[in-house]
Design a protein around this motif. Sequence first.
Motif, mmCIF file in Angstrom:
data_model
loop_
_atom_site.group_PDB
_atom_site.id
_atom_site.type_symbol
_atom_site.label_atom_id
_atom_site.label_comp_id
_atom_site.label_asym_id
_atom_site.label_seq_id
_atom_site.Cartn_x
_atom_site.Cartn_y
_atom_site.Cartn_z
ATOM 1 N N ASP A 189 9.950 -4.076 0.708
ATOM 2 C CA ASP A 189 9.390 -3.518 -0.519
ATOM 3 C C ASP A 189 9.202 -4.615 -1.549
ATOM 4 O O ASP A 189 9.894 -5.631 -1.538
ATOM 5 C CB ASP A 189 10.299 -2.421 -1.083
ATOM 6 C CG ASP A 189 10.266 -1.172 -0.222
ATOM 7 O OD1 ASP A 189 9.182 -0.848 0.286
ATOM 8 O OD2 ASP A 189 11.318 -0.540 -0.054
ATOM 9 N N GLN A 190 8.251 -4.393 -2.448
ATOM 10 C CA GLN A 190 7.986 -5.361 -3.500
ATOM 11 C C GLN A 190 9.198 -5.487 -4.406
ATOM 12 O O GLN A 190 9.873 -4.508 -4.708
ATOM 13 C CB GLN A 190 6.766 -4.948 -4.315
ATOM 14 C CG GLN A 190 5.479 -5.082 -3.538
ATOM 15 C CD GLN A 190 4.287 -4.670 -4.369
ATOM 16 O OE1 GLN A 190 4.335 -3.692 -5.084
ATOM 17 N NE2 GLN A 190 3.214 -5.422 -4.246
ATOM 18 N N ASP A 191 9.456 -6.688 -4.861
ATOM 19 C CA ASP A 191 10.540 -6.963 -5.793
ATOM 20 C C ASP A 191 10.059 -6.613 -7.196
ATOM 21 O O ASP A 191 8.964 -6.996 -7.591
ATOM 22 C CB ASP A 191 10.905 -8.447 -5.709
ATOM 23 C CG ASP A 191 12.123 -8.793 -6.536
ATOM 24 O OD1 ASP A 191 12.716 -7.876 -7.149
ATOM 25 O OD2 ASP A 191 12.480 -9.974 -6.567
ATOM 26 N N ASP A 192 10.883 -5.878 -7.919
ATOM 27 C CA ASP A 192 10.493 -5.534 -9.292
ATOM 28 C C ASP A 192 11.342 -6.291 -10.320
ATOM 29 O O ASP A 192 11.545 -5.838 -11.438
ATOM 30 C CB ASP A 192 10.548 -4.018 -9.530
ATOM 31 C CG ASP A 192 11.939 -3.446 -9.374
ATOM 32 O OD1 ASP A 192 12.890 -4.215 -9.120
ATOM 33 O OD2 ASP A 192 12.081 -2.219 -9.497
ATOM 34 N N ALA A 247 2.903 -2.215 4.456
ATOM 35 C CA ALA A 247 2.135 -3.451 4.261
ATOM 36 C C ALA A 247 0.780 -3.243 4.918
ATOM 37 O O ALA A 247 0.698 -2.886 6.089
ATOM 38 C CB ALA A 247 2.867 -4.623 4.883
ATOM 39 N N SER A 248 -0.277 -3.452 4.177
ATOM 40 C CA SER A 248 -1.626 -3.281 4.726
ATOM 41 C C SER A 248 -1.899 -4.363 5.769
ATOM 42 O O SER A 248 -1.317 -5.450 5.735
ATOM 43 C CB SER A 248 -2.666 -3.368 3.609
ATOM 44 O OG SER A 248 -2.692 -4.679 3.072
ATOM 45 N N LEU A 249 -2.801 -4.055 6.702
ATOM 46 C CA LEU A 249 -3.170 -5.031 7.723
ATOM 47 C C LEU A 249 -3.732 -6.291 7.070
ATOM 48 O O LEU A 249 -3.420 -7.412 7.485
ATOM 49 C CB LEU A 249 -4.181 -4.436 8.708
ATOM 50 C CG LEU A 249 -4.657 -5.384 9.807
ATOM 51 C CD1 LEU A 249 -3.494 -5.876 10.661
ATOM 52 C CD2 LEU A 249 -5.712 -4.699 10.667
ATOM 53 N N ALA A 250 -4.538 -6.128 6.028
ATOM 54 C CA ALA A 250 -5.106 -7.293 5.334
ATOM 55 C C ALA A 250 -4.005 -8.188 4.773
ATOM 56 O O ALA A 250 -4.063 -9.419 4.907
ATOM 57 C CB ALA A 250 -6.041 -6.839 4.221
ATOM 58 N N SER A 274 0.835 -1.212 0.000
ATOM 59 C CA SER A 274 0.000 0.000 0.000
ATOM 60 C C SER A 274 0.863 1.253 0.000
ATOM 61 O O SER A 274 1.948 1.268 0.586
ATOM 62 C CB SER A 274 -0.890 0.032 1.244
ATOM 63 O OG SER A 274 -1.828 -0.998 1.198
ATOM 64 N N GLN A 275 0.336 2.293 -0.626
ATOM 65 C CA GLN A 275 1.007 3.584 -0.642
ATOM 66 C C GLN A 275 0.139 4.602 0.063
ATOM 67 O O GLN A 275 -1.087 4.588 -0.081
ATOM 68 C CB GLN A 275 1.268 4.041 -2.071
ATOM 69 C CG GLN A 275 2.225 3.156 -2.826
ATOM 70 C CD GLN A 275 2.426 3.633 -4.249
ATOM 71 O OE1 GLN A 275 1.556 4.249 -4.852
ATOM 72 N NE2 GLN A 275 3.587 3.326 -4.801
#
Length: 180
Positions: free
Chosen positions: A142-145, A55-58, A39-40
């Motif tokens: 962070d997400q891996d790109d 990171a969102s709670l969900a 999430s941003q």
Amino acid sequence: QLEKLLELQERYEANMARKAYVEAMTSFKQNPPDIVKDSQVSYSARGGITAYNHASLANVTKTINSALSTHGLSAAWKTEQTDRSITVTCCITHIMGHSECTSLTAFPDESGGKNAIQAIGSTVTYLQRYTILSLTGLSTHDQDDDGKCSEPVEYINEKQLSEITDLILASESNEQGFMD
């Protein structure tokens, strides 16, 4: 005498449940789940714009609970509010009954123009996320790109290089000293 035997049996069962919990958590941590910042957030603040990823709670709960459940563990929260502070307690419980808990306390999050109820909800969500992360010993990333840079890289131009070189010379430094 029967009472002493019952107490001994209860202590034995509690000890076995504690050992099963420790074994399950050890097994869980051998292959911990990856929790990506999905999430941003961006909002105006006093000093300008505040923006970050989290990171969102969900995402956190789905990822962690799914992995915990394969080891006979589950997580739940208890929330308390006194005066202005909010306390969230996360407990992870093994199917044999042993639990470990941790608590965090904070004031309502009034940043970003939230109303009073949203401020409480924001704090509860934040504390839920961080108590479960704390209790499991996990962190987000962070997400891996896949090696692609998600933001364009900016290089200095020739004029900027010349200005930097002039400043290094003027300060009687050398390039290696500047780079260190």
